[in-house]
Design a protein around this motif. Structure first.
Motif, PDB file in Angstrom:
ATOM      1  N   TRP A 107       0.747  -1.011  -0.293  1.00 29.82           N
ATOM      2  CA  TRP A 107       0.229  -0.240  -0.059  1.00 29.82           C
ATOM      3  C   TRP A 107       0.851   1.218  -0.277  1.00 29.82           C
ATOM      4  CZ3 TRP A 107      -4.931   0.593   2.666  1.00 29.82           C
ATOM      5  CH2 TRP A 107      -6.090  -0.462   2.235  1.00 29.82           C
ATOM      6  N   GLY A 108       1.559   1.465   0.464  1.00 31.78           N
ATOM      7  CA  GLY A 108       2.792   2.471   1.126  1.00 31.78           C
ATOM      8  C   GLY A 108       3.425   2.542  -0.752  1.00 31.78           C
ATOM      9  N   GLU A 109       3.670   1.854  -1.745  1.00 32.09           N
ATOM     10  CA  GLU A 109       4.371   1.579  -1.982  1.00 32.09           C
ATOM     11  C   GLU A 109       3.618   2.836  -3.795  1.00 32.09           C
ATOM     12  OE1 GLU A 109       5.817   1.041  -6.676  1.00 32.09           O
ATOM     13  OE2 GLU A 109       3.947   0.445  -5.420  1.00 32.09           O
ATOM     14  N   LYS A 110       2.075   2.503  -3.532  1.00 31.04           N
ATOM     15  CA  LYS A 110       1.102   2.829  -4.124  1.00 31.04           C
ATOM     16  C   LYS A 110       0.705   4.063  -3.582  1.00 31.04           C
ATOM     17  CE  LYS A 110      -0.641  -0.172  -6.957  1.00 31.04           C
ATOM     18  NZ  LYS A 110       1.306  -0.208  -7.427  1.00 31.04           N
ATOM     19  N   PHE A 111       0.812   4.428  -2.035  1.00 28.86           N
ATOM     20  CA  PHE A 111       0.629   5.664  -1.579  1.00 28.86           C
ATOM     21  C   PHE A 111       1.469   6.825  -2.452  1.00 28.86           C
ATOM     22  CE2 PHE A 111      -2.550   5.860   2.103  1.00 28.86           C
ATOM     23  CZ  PHE A 111      -2.688   4.277   1.181  1.00 28.86           C
ATOM     24  N   GLN A 112       3.162   6.133  -2.281  1.00 27.98           N
ATOM     25  CA  GLN A 112       3.623   6.885  -2.530  1.00 27.98           C
ATOM     26  C   GLN A 112       3.749   7.225  -4.362  1.00 27.98           C
ATOM     27  OE1 GLN A 112       7.894   5.030  -1.954  1.00 27.98           O
ATOM     28  NE2 GLN A 112       7.531   6.225   0.413  1.00 27.98           N
ATOM     29  N   HIS A 113       3.189   6.744  -4.947  1.00 28.15           N
ATOM     30  CA  HIS A 113       2.936   7.133  -6.489  1.00 28.15           C
ATOM     31  C   HIS A 113       1.540   7.814  -6.959  1.00 28.15           C
ATOM     32  CE1 HIS A 113       6.150   4.146  -7.198  1.00 28.15           C
ATOM     33  NE2 HIS A 113       6.373   4.596  -7.989  1.00 28.15           N
ATOM     34  N   GLY A 114       1.039   7.958  -6.093  1.00 25.77           N
ATOM     35  CA  GLY A 114       0.219   9.224  -5.581  1.00 25.77           C
ATOM     36  C   GLY A 114      -1.533   8.306  -6.441  1.00 25.77           C
ATOM     37  N   ILE A 115      -1.276   6.814  -5.266  1.00 27.91           N
ATOM     38  CA  ILE A 115      -2.817   6.428  -5.604  1.00 27.91           C
ATOM     39  C   ILE A 115      -3.360   5.625  -4.530  1.00 27.91           C
ATOM     40  CG2 ILE A 115      -3.726   4.329  -6.641  1.00 27.91           C
ATOM     41  CD1 ILE A 115      -2.436   5.008  -9.065  1.00 27.91           C
ATOM     42  N   TYR A 116      -3.746   6.194  -3.855  1.00 33.06           N
ATOM     43  CA  TYR A 116      -4.574   5.983  -2.385  1.00 33.06           C
ATOM     44  C   TYR A 116      -6.311   6.693  -2.734  1.00 33.06           C
ATOM     45  CZ  TYR A 116      -3.070  10.619  -1.464  1.00 33.06           C
ATOM     46  OH  TYR A 116      -2.936  12.300  -1.656  1.00 33.06           O
ATOM     47  N   PRO A 117      -6.913   6.030  -1.875  1.00 30.71           N
ATOM     48  CA  PRO A 117      -8.612   6.847  -2.438  1.00 30.71           C
ATOM     49  C   PRO A 117      -8.600   8.524  -2.476  1.00 30.71           C
ATOM     50  CG  PRO A 117      -8.257   4.825  -0.961  1.00 30.71           C
ATOM     51  CD  PRO A 117      -7.166   5.101  -0.917  1.00 30.71           C
ATOM     52  N   GLY A 118      -9.669   8.846  -3.692  1.00 30.70           N
ATOM     53  CA  GLY A 118      -9.789   9.770  -3.716  1.00 30.70           C
ATOM     54  C   GLY A 118      -8.603  10.838  -4.270  1.00 30.70           C
ATOM     55  N   SER A 119      -7.296  10.525  -3.830  1.00 30.86           N
ATOM     56  CA  SER A 119      -6.298  11.198  -4.875  1.00 30.86           C
ATOM     57  C   SER A 119      -6.693  11.325  -5.704  1.00 30.86           C
ATOM     58  CB  SER A 119      -4.849   9.999  -4.617  1.00 30.86           C
ATOM     59  OG  SER A 119      -5.136   9.167  -5.313  1.00 30.86           O
ATOM     60  N   PRO A 120      -5.713  12.459  -6.135  1.00 40.90           N
ATOM     61  CA  PRO A 120      -5.648  13.043  -7.780  1.00 40.90           C
ATOM     62  C   PRO A 120      -5.045  11.974  -8.963  1.00 40.90           C
ATOM     63  CG  PRO A 120      -4.272  14.649  -6.321  1.00 40.90           C
ATOM     64  CD  PRO A 120      -4.766  13.227  -5.191  1.00 40.90           C
ATOM     65  N   GLY A 121      -4.012  11.019  -7.928  1.00 37.43           N
ATOM     66  CA  GLY A 121      -3.748  10.005  -8.824  1.00 37.43           C
ATOM     67  C   GLY A 121      -4.492   9.560  -9.588  1.00 37.43           C
ATOM     68  N   VAL A 122      -4.982   9.046  -8.429  1.00 33.38           N
ATOM     69  CA  VAL A 122      -6.359   7.987  -9.050  1.00 33.38           C
ATOM     70  C   VAL A 122      -7.689   8.831 -10.265  1.00 33.38           C
ATOM     71  CG1 VAL A 122      -8.484   7.056  -8.042  1.00 33.38           C
ATOM     72  CG2 VAL A 122      -6.670   6.427  -6.934  1.00 33.38           C
ATOM     73  N   LEU A 123      -8.339  10.153  -9.638  1.00 37.78           N
ATOM     74  CA  LEU A 123      -9.106  10.843  -9.765  1.00 37.78           C
ATOM     75  C   LEU A 123      -8.604  10.740 -11.428  1.00 37.78           C
ATOM     76  CD1 LEU A 123      -9.831  13.623  -7.738  1.00 37.78           C
ATOM     77  CD2 LEU A 123     -10.983  11.274  -8.375  1.00 37.78           C
ATOM     78  N   ALA A 124      -7.560  11.233 -11.985  1.00 37.71           N
ATOM     79  CA  ALA A 124      -6.829  11.716 -13.116  1.00 37.71           C
ATOM     80  C   ALA A 124      -6.880  10.038 -14.119  1.00 37.71           C
ATOM     81  CB  ALA A 124      -5.122  11.619 -12.903  1.00 37.71           C
ATOM     82  N   LEU A 125      -7.183   9.000 -13.064  1.00 36.53           N
ATOM     83  CA  LEU A 125      -7.266   7.214 -14.218  1.00 36.53           C
ATOM     84  C   LEU A 125      -7.995   7.142 -15.098  1.00 36.53           C
ATOM     85  CD1 LEU A 125      -5.979   5.110 -11.502  1.00 36.53           C
ATOM     86  CD2 LEU A 125      -4.893   5.678 -13.602  1.00 36.53           C
ATOM     87  N   PRO A 126      -8.402   6.895 -15.895  1.00 37.92           N
ATOM     88  CA  PRO A 126      -9.406   6.327 -16.954  1.00 37.92           C
ATOM     89  C   PRO A 126     -10.361   5.685 -15.361  1.00 37.92           C
ATOM     90  CG  PRO A 126      -7.730   5.499 -17.958  1.00 37.92           C
ATOM     91  CD  PRO A 126      -6.695   6.066 -16.318  1.00 37.92           C
ATOM     92  N   PRO A 127     -11.620   6.388 -15.959  1.00 38.32           N
ATOM     93  CA  PRO A 127     -13.037   5.604 -15.336  1.00 38.32           C
ATOM     94  C   PRO A 127     -12.742   4.115 -14.918  1.00 38.32           C
ATOM     95  CG  PRO A 127     -13.701   7.136 -17.231  1.00 38.32           C
ATOM     96  CD  PRO A 127     -12.343   6.833 -17.000  1.00 38.32           C
ATOM     97  N   GLY A 128     -12.703   3.477 -15.451  1.00 40.33           N
ATOM     98  CA  GLY A 128     -12.671   1.529 -15.107  1.00 40.33           C
ATOM     99  C   GLY A 128     -11.200   1.483 -14.063  1.00 40.33           C
ATOM    100  N   GLU A 129     -10.355   1.865 -14.275  1.00 37.96           N
ATOM    101  CA  GLU A 129      -8.762   1.724 -13.642  1.00 37.96           C
ATOM    102  C   GLU A 129      -9.257   2.704 -12.209  1.00 37.96           C
ATOM    103  OE1 GLU A 129      -5.697   2.565 -15.457  1.00 37.96           O
ATOM    104  OE2 GLU A 129      -6.290   1.783 -17.894  1.00 37.96           O
ATOM    105  N   GLY A 130      -9.438   3.743 -11.906  1.00 40.06           N
ATOM    106  CA  GLY A 130     -10.327   4.164 -10.939  1.00 40.06           C
ATOM    107  C   GLY A 130     -10.954   3.130 -10.061  1.00 40.06           C
ATOM    108  N   THR A 131     -12.058   2.276 -10.958  1.00 40.15           N
ATOM    109  CA  THR A 131     -13.437   2.194  -9.878  1.00 40.15           C
ATOM    110  C   THR A 131     -12.039   0.563  -9.626  1.00 40.15           C
ATOM    111  OG1 THR A 131     -14.449   3.065 -11.637  1.00 40.15           O
ATOM    112  CG2 THR A 131     -14.812   0.674 -10.740  1.00 40.15           C
ATOM    113  N   PHE A 132     -11.121   0.131 -10.435  1.00 37.79           N
ATOM    114  CA  PHE A 132     -10.703  -0.959  -9.886  1.00 37.79           C
ATOM    115  C   PHE A 132      -9.505  -0.802  -8.156  1.00 37.79           C
ATOM    116  CE2 PHE A 132      -6.533  -3.439  -9.736  1.00 37.79           C
ATOM    117  CZ  PHE A 132      -7.084  -4.717 -10.088  1.00 37.79           C
ATOM    118  N   TYR A 133      -8.643   0.243  -8.395  1.00 35.16           N
ATOM    119  CA  TYR A 133      -8.208   0.497  -7.953  1.00 35.16           C
ATOM    120  C   TYR A 133      -9.425   1.191  -6.366  1.00 35.16           C
ATOM    121  CZ  TYR A 133      -3.763   0.101  -9.704  1.00 35.16           C
ATOM    122  OH  TYR A 133      -2.466   0.213 -10.681  1.00 35.16           O
TER     123      TYR A 133
END
Ligand code: HEA
Ligand code: HEA
Ligand code: CUA
Ligand code: CU
Lengths: 199, 544, 303
Positions: A107-133
Motif C-alpha cells: 500500500w505504501g508503495e502505491k501511496f507514494q505513486h499518488g494512488i490512494y482512495p480519492g487521490s488526484p492520481g486515482v482521479l486522473a485515471l480513466p474511469p474503469g481503472e479508478g474503479t479497479f483501485y
C-alpha cells in the motif's frame, strides 16, 4: 449463576453461522466487483498490471502456510501437547503479522505513486481503472482488517492456553479461532486472482 | 385486586426479584438472563417507538395544510429521515424477535437460556451503542441526516449533513441483529427439550427460526452497504460516482438485497405471534401447522429474490422488471396461505374475544389491506404510477404499523401478564383497540388516494389538490395518538397494580404457561419432557 | 396495434382496476368470514370446538386460486408496463435535464424551456438525465415516471390527447427543495406548438435565470435558500475558498463567468459546494445574466 453450558457442538454451529455472515459481507463487495468487471474488462486488465503479482504471490504463500500451522496447532492440542500447540500458534501469528507488514509495504508503495482512495492520481485515471483501485483498496482493506482481528484473536487464544484455560477436552475456542483463520485465508485466495492475476 | 395494593406484595416476583442481593440498574444491564435481556429490549424499543411516533406526529402537523411553515424544509427532511431510521432500524427490526423472542424462545423450547447468553448480552449492548451513535448523529456535525432511510447515493454522498455517523449506527445495529440471529438458530437446533421434535415447536418459534436465518444471511449486506457509504464520504472511494465510472444503481441493488428481506424480518415474527394466539382463543389446534411453518421458510427464502421491485423506475433493464415483478407475485402466495389458515382455525372453534385475540384480528385485517396494496405495487405498470408516492407510504404503514405494530400490541396483551404476573383491565384494552383501529385507518387510508392522485412522498409541501386528504390524515394521527395513550396507560397500570394473573390466565398449552408468572430465574427446575404439541388444549373447560 | 396507437394510460388503469377488484373481493370475504366466525362460534354459542386441523382439498384450493389470481395480476401489470415502455417510432425527441431543483427541456432545434410544451395527439419521446443527484420525472396524468440518473440516459414517452396543463413532479428525493422541483406539461394544438417551437426564447437575464433554474437556489430578495442571494451580490466582495484558503474576490463579470463554467473551483465560503456547472451557457447569455445581476446588485446591499 449456573455454570454456563459447555456446548461444543453449539459453539461450532454458532461459529459456522458467523462465518457464513462474514462471507456474505465480502459477498456484497464481490458482487460489486463482478458488476464492474463486466462493464470495464479492458480497464481492469490494464489497471491490474500496476499491481505487483510477486508481492501478492508471496502473501498468498504466507497465508497458506499460516493456515497449515493453524491446523497443526489444533492437532497438537487434541493429542495433548499444549506446548507444541502454543508454538504452532506463535508461528501462525508471526506469519499473519508478516502478511500485514507485506500489505503495508505494498500500500505504501502505491501511496507514494499518488494512488490512494480519492487521490488526484486515482482521479486522473480513466474511469474503469479508478474503479479497479477503489475496489482494490476497499476489499484488501477490509480483508487486512480481518487479518488484524485474527491475529489479535489468536493472541488471546495463546494467552488462554498459557494460563491453562484451554484444554484438550473443550477445544471449541481454538477450533473456532482456527475456522475464522481459515476463512480469512480463503477470502484471500479469492482476492489474489481477482486483483493480481487478471492481467 | 392485589390485597396490599403494593407492587411488591406479589408472592413471587420470579426473575424480577433482585438476584442475590444485587439490585438496581447493574443487575439488569449486566444480566445474561434471557428474560431480563428481553425486557431491556422491550423497554428500549417501546421508548424509541414513542420517540419515532412523535416525529410522525410532527410531520403530520406540518402537512396538515399546504404552505404552512411549522417546520422548515431542512427540518422536515431531517425529521422524516429520523422517523424512518428509528422506526426501521431501532424499532421494527429488533422489535418482536429481540424482545419477545428473547424472553420466550428458551421458555417455548424448555431450555434455561439461549445458546450463548453472554453473546446475547453483547447484542443488547451493541443495540444500545447503535442507538446512542444514531442519537449523536442528530446533534453533532453539520445537522441531522436528511437522506431518507434509504441513503441513496449520490445524494447521501454529497449532502453536508451528518450521514457518516448515521450509517455507522446502522452498521452497529446490523451487527447486533446478526448476533441475535445466530444465537437463535443455534438455540433452536441445540437446546430443545427432550420430546420437543421439530413438529412440536410452536409456530412462534418457527417464525423466529426463519427470521433468524434472514438476519444471518441478509444483514451483512446491509453492513457492507453502510461501510461503503461511509468510505465514499470519508475516503472518497468513488465506487458509485457516475463521473468516475461508478454506477449509482448498484448501490440501490445492494441496499434492497438486504432491505427487502428485512421487511420479512419485520413481519414473520408478528405472524408467529398471530399463529400462537389464535388457537388459544379458539381452543382449537392451528389449522395447517405444516403449511404455516413451511410458508415461513418459503417467504424467507423466495423473499430474498425480489429486491428490485423497489427499482422498477430506476432505469434498470425491462427484462429485470419482468423477472422481479413475477417473483414478487410468487412470494405473495405464502402470505395468502397463512391468512386462510388463520381464518380456518377460527372456523368451528370455541372463540372468546379477549384483547389478545382482538388485536390479532386487527393484525389480519390491516395486514391484508397492506399486503393487497403491495400487489398493486408489484404489478410492473401499476408500480410506475404509484412508486415513490403516498401510495407506497400507505402500503408500508399498513403492513408495518397495522401488521408488525398490532402484532407487537397483541403480544403485549398476551404475554405481559406472564412477564409481570399481573393482569390489565380487559374493557379498556378492548376500547383502546377500536380507537387505534379507527385512527390508523383515518391516518393511512387517505394516503392511498393521495398516492393515486400523484402526491409524491418526501415532500415538505404540496399543491392544493392534495389538501383534503392530507388534512384527514392529520386528524387520524390525533385519534391514533389517543388510542395509543389509552392502550399504553392501561397496560402500564395493569402491570403495576392489576390483579395477579396466575400461571395460565388464557388456558394456553405452550411450555411457558406451565411456569409461575413471572417465571423463576432458572426457568425450569427440571428439564421438561414434552409429550404433546403446542396447541393440544384440554378438550373442554380450562379457564377464561 | 402499432405502438403509437397504444393508450398507455388506459392500459395502466385497467391493471389497477383488475387488482383493486380482486383485492376488494378478497378483503370483503376475509372481513365477513372473520365477523361471522367470531359471532357464530363464540364460546357461549359453541362451547365445544370441533376437532380438525387440516384439510388437503381446502389447502390446495387456496393455494391454487391465489396463484392464478396473482398470475393474472402479473400479466396485466406487465402488459401495461410494455405499453409505457414501447417507444413509438418517429416521435419527436425532447432531452430532459434534471438538476437540483429544476427541469430543463431541450428540443431538436435547440429551443430550451423550463416547461415541457407538447403538441396534442402526437407522441413525444423523452431522453432523461441528471447533472447531480438522482431525480425522478413524474407526470401523474400520463402515468409516466422514470428516474433521472447522473451518467445515464433513461427513456420515456407520452402523448397528450387533450390540450391543457399537467403537473410534473420530481419523484425521487433529491435534497432540500425536492418538494419544489415542479414543472408543467403544456399540451397545445400542433399549430400553436410549431409557432412556439420556432419562437426565439426570451434572452433577457431574468428569463435565462428562470430557465436555467438559478432561482431555485438563489433568491432575489436577500433571503438565503441554498446559495447566496442575488440581491446585492454583484459589485460586492465575497469570500471564496481557493484550494481551501479563503480569498476575497469582487463579484464582477469575469467572476460570474468563472463560476458558471466551474463553480467547484472556487466555492463561496459558508455554503455547501453544490452548484452545478453550466458549460452550455453562451457568452451572450452570460452577459445577459450579468446585466440581470447588476440590476439586482444595485439595490440596497443588506447586512
Ligand atoms: C412489514 C413489512 C412489509 C411487508 C410484509 C411487505 C409485503 C409486501 N410488499 Fe412491501 N414494502 C415495505 C414493507 C413491507 N412490504 C416497505 C417498508 C416499503 C417501502 C420502502 C421504501 O421505499 O421506503 C415497501 C415497498 C414495496 C414495494 C415497492 C414500492 C415502490 O417503491 O415502488 C413493492 C413492490 O412490489 C412492495 C410489494 C410488497 C408485496 C407484494 C408484499 C407481499 O409480501 C404481501 C403479501 C400479502 C398479501 C397478499 C395479503 C394477504 C393475503 C390475502 C388477503 C389473501 C388474498 C391474496 C391473494 C389473492 C394473493 N412493497
Ligand atoms: C414502525 C414503523 C413506523 C411507524 C409506527 C410509523 C408511524 C407513523 N408515521 Fe411513518 N414512516 C415509517 C415508519 C413508521 N411510521 C418509515 C420507514 C417511513 C419512510 C421514511 C422515509 O421516507 O425515509 C415513514 C414515513 C412517514 C411519512 C411520509 C413522509 C414523507 O414521505 O414525506 C409520514 C407522513 O405523514 C409518516 C407519518 C407517520 C405517522 C403520523 C405515524 C403515527 O402512526 C404515529 C402515531 C403515534 C403517535 C401520534 C404518538 C403516540 C404516542 C403518544 C402521544 C405518547 C406520548 C408520549 C409519551 C408518553 C412519551 N411516516
Ligand atoms: Cu429532484 Cu427530487
Ligand atoms: Cu420489497
Amino acid at each position: 449463576m449456573p455454570e454456563p453450558r459447555r456446548d461444543q457442538a453449539g459453539a461450532k454451529l454458532g461459529m459456522w453461522l458467523f462465518l457464513y455472515s462474514e462471507m456474505v459481507l465480502f459477498g456484497g463487495l464481490f458482487l460489486l466487483y463482478a458488476a464492474y468487471l463486466h462493464r470495464y474488462q479492458p480497464e481492469f486488465h490494464r489497471a491490474a498490471q500496476g499491481l505487483d503479482a510477486l508481492l501478492g504471490g508471496i502473501n498468498t504463500v504466507v497465508l497458506i502456510t499460516s493456515s497449515l500451522f493453524m491446523a497443526l496447532s489444533l492437532t497438537a492440542l487434541q493429542t495433548g501437547q499444549p506446548g507444541r500447540c502454543l508454538g504452532m500458534l506463535a508461528l501462525t501469528v508471526l506469519l499473519g503479522a508478516s502478511f500485514l507488514v507485506n500489505k503495508a509495504l505494498e500500500w505504501g508503495e502505491k501511496f507514494q505513486h499518488g494512488i490512494y482512495p480519492g487521490s488526484p492520481g486515482v482521479l486522473a485515471l480513466p474511469p474503469g481503472e479508478g474503479t479497479f483501485y477503489s475496489l482494490y483498496f476497499a476489499l484488501t482493506g477490509l480483508h487486512g482488517l480481518h487479518v488484524l482481528v485474527g491475529v489479535v484473536l489468536l493472541g488471546v487464544v495463546m494467552l488462554m492456553l498459557w494460563r491453562g484455560r484451554l484444554r484438550q477436552d473443550h477445544p471449541a475456542l481454538l477450533e473456532n479461532a482456527g475456522l475464522y483463520w481459515h476463512l480469512v485465508d480463503l477470502i484471500w485466495l479469492f482476492l489474489f486472482p481477482l486483483f493480481y492475476l487478471i492481467t | 385486586m392485589n390485597p396490599a395494593g403494593h407492587p411488591d406484595a406479589a408472592d413471587d416476583r420470579g426473575f424480577l426479584a433482585p438476584p442475590g442481593g444485587r439490585r438496581g440498574l447493574g443487575s439488569w444491564v449486566f444480566s445474561t438472563d434471557h428474560k431480563r435481556i428481553g425486557l431491556l429490549y422491550l423497554g428500549c424499543i417501546l421508548a424509541l417507538f414513542l420517540a419515532g411516533a412523535l416525529l410522525g406526529l410532527a410531520m403530520r402537523l406540518k402537512l396538515m395544510t399546504p404552505g404552512n411553515e411549522l417546520l422548515a424544509a431542512q427540518t422536515y427532511n431531517a425529521v422524516f429521515t429520523l422517523h424512518g431510521v428509528i422506526m426501521i432500524f431501532l424499532v421494527l427490526i429488533p422489535s418482536i424477535p429481540a424482545s419477545f423472542g428473547n424472553f420466550l424462545l428458551p421458555l417455548h423450547i424448555g431450555a434455561n437460556d439461549v445458546a450463548f447468553p453472554r453473546l446475547n448480552l453483547l447484542s443488547w449492548w451493541l443495540y444500545l451503542a447503535g442507538a446512542l451513535v444514531a442519537f449523536v448523529s442528530i446533534f453533532s456535525g453539520s445537522g441531522a441526516p436528511d437522506t431518507g432511510w434509504t441513503f441513496y447515493v449520490p445524494f447521501s454522498q454529497r449532502t453536508t449533513t451528518n450521514v457518516s455517523v448515521a450509517v455507522l449506527a446502522v452498521f452497529i445495529l446490523g451487527f447486533s441483529s446478526i448476533l441475535t440471529g445466530l444465537n437463535f438458530v443455534t438455540t433452536i437446533h441445540q437446546l430443545r427439550a427432550p420430546g420437543l421434535t421439530w413438529r412440536r415447536l410452536s409456530l412462534f418459534v418457527w417464525s423466529l427460526y426463519a427470521t433468524a436465518w434472514i438476519q444471518v444471511l441478509a444483514t451483512p449486506i446491509l453492513g457492507i452497504t453502510a461501510l461503503l457509504i461511509f468510505s465514499e464520504r470519508v475516503l472518497n472511494l468513488g465506487l458509485f460516482d457516475a463521473s468516475r465510472g461508478g454506477d449509482p444503481l448498484l448501490y440501490q441493488h445492494l441496499f434492497w438485497i438486504y432491505s427487502h428481506p428485512a421487511v420479512y424480518i419485520m413481519i414473520l415474527p408478528a405472524m408467529g405471534v398471530v399463529s400462537d394466539i389464535i388457537p388459544v382463543f379458539a381452543r382449537k389446534r392451528i389449522f395447517g401447522y405444516k403449511m404455516i411453518a413451511f410458508s415461513s421458510l418459503a417467504i424467507a427464502s423466495v423473499g430474498s429474490l425480489v429486491w428490485a421491485h423497489h427499482m422498477f423506475t430506476s432505469g434498470m433493464s425491462d427484462l429485470a422488471v419482468l423477472v422481479f415483478s413475477f417473483l414478487t407475485f410468487i412470494v405473495a402466495v405464502p402470505s395468502a396461505i397463512k391468512v386462510f389458515n388463520w381464518l380456518s382455525t377460527l372456523y368451528k372453534g370455541s372463540i372468546s374475544l379477549e384483547p389478545p385475540l382482538l388485536y390479532t384480528l386487527g393484525f389480519i385485517w390491516m395486514f391484508s389491506v397492506g399486503g393487497l396494496s403491495g400487489l398493486a405495487q408489484g404489478a410492473a405498470g401499476a408500480n410506475i404510477h404509484v412508486h415513490d408516492t403516498y401510495f407506497v407510504v400507505a402500503h408500508f404503514h399498513y403492513v408495518i404499523f397495522g401488521g408488525t405494530g398490532l402484532g407487537l400490541f397483541a403480544a403485549l396483551h398476551f404475554w405481559l401478564p406472564k412477564m409481570f404476573g399481573r393482569m390489565y383491565n380487559r374493557r379498556r384494552a378492548l376500547a383502546a383497540f377500536w380507537v387505534i383501529l379507527a385512527g390508523m385507518n383515518l391516518l393511512y387510508f387517505p394516503m392511498f388516494i393521495l398516492g393515486l392522485m400523484g402526491m409524491p412522498r418526501r415532500y415538505y409541501d404540496y399543491l392544493p389538490q392534495f389538501a383534503t386528504g392530507q388534512f384527514m390524515s392529520t386528524v387520524g394521527s390525533w385519534i391514533l395518538a389517543l388510542g395509543l395513550l389509552l392502550m399504553f396507560h392501561n397496560l402500564y397500570a395493569g402491570l403495576r397494580r392489576g390483579p395477579l394473573a396466575g400461571p395460565n390466565p388464557w388456558g394456553a398449552a405452550t411450555l411457558e404457561w406451565t411456569l409461575p408468572s413471572p417465571p423463576p430465574r432458572e426457568n425450569f427446575a427440571q428439564e421438561p419432557v414434552v409429550h404433546k404439541g403446542p396447541y393440544d388444549f384440554p378438550r373442554q373447560g380450562g379457564h377464561a | 396495434m402499432t405502438p403509437q396507437a397504444v393508450n398507455a394510460v388506459a392500459s395502466v388503469d385497467r391493471a389497477f382496476l383488475f387488482i383493486f377488484g380482486v383485492s376488494a373481493a378478497m378483503l370483503v370475504l376475509i372481513t365477513l368470514a372473520t365477523i361471522y366466525f367470531v359471532i357464530r362460534y363464540s364460546r357461549q354459542r359453541h362451547p365445544v370446538p370441533a376437532d380438525f386441523d387440516h384439510n388437503l382439498l381446502a389447502e390446495i384450493i387456496w393455494t391454487v386460486i391465489p396463484t392464478l389470481l396473482v398470475l393474472a395480476m402479473f400479466y396485466y401489470g406487465w402488459q401495461s408496463f410494455s405499453a409505457l415502455r414501447g417507444m413509438p417510432e418517429g416521435a419527436m425527441e425532447v432531452k430532459v435535464l434534471a438538476r437540483q431543483w429544476s427541469w430543463s427541456f431541450t428540443y431538436p432545434n435547440g429551443r430550451q424551456s423550463p416547461e415541457l410544451y407538447v403538441p396534442v395527439g402526437q407522441p413525444v419521446r423523452l431522453a432523461i438525465t441528471s447533472t447531480d443527484v438522482i431525480h425522478g420525472f413524474y407526470v401523474p396524468a400520463f402515468r409516466v415516471k422514470i428516474d433521472a440518473v447522473p451518467g445515464m440516459t433513461t427513456q420515456a414517452w407520452l402523448r397528450a390527447d387533450q390540450p391543457g396543463d399537467y403537473d410534473i413532479y420530481c419523484s425521487v428525493y433529491c435534497g432540500l427543495e425536492h418538494a419544489r422541483m415542479l414543472s408543467r406539461v403544456r399540451a397545445v394544438s400542433p399549430q400553436e406548438f410549431e409557432r412556439w417551437l420556432v419562437q426565439a426564447p426570451d434572452q433577457d437575464g431574468e428569463a435565462i435565470a428562470r430557465r436555467e433554474g438559478c432561482l431555485a437556489c438563489h433568491s432575489t430578495d436577500g433571503s438565503i435558500l441554498v446559495g447566496p442571494s442575488f440581491k446585492g451580490l454583484f459589485g460586492h466582495q465575497t469570500t471564496v475558498l481557493d484550494q481551501g484558503r479563503p480569498v476575497q474576490v469582487m463579484v464582477d463579470a469575469e467572476f460570474v463567468r468563472q463560476v458558471l463554467a466551474d463553480p467547484s473551483r472556487r466555492p463561496t465560503q459558508g455554503f455547501p459546494p453544490v452548484m452545478p456547472a453550466y458549460p452550455h451557457i453562451t457568452p451572450e447569455q452570460t452577459a445577459a445574466l450579468v446585466e440581470y445581476l447588476k440590476a439586482l446588485g444595485q439595490e440596497e446591499h443588506q447586512h
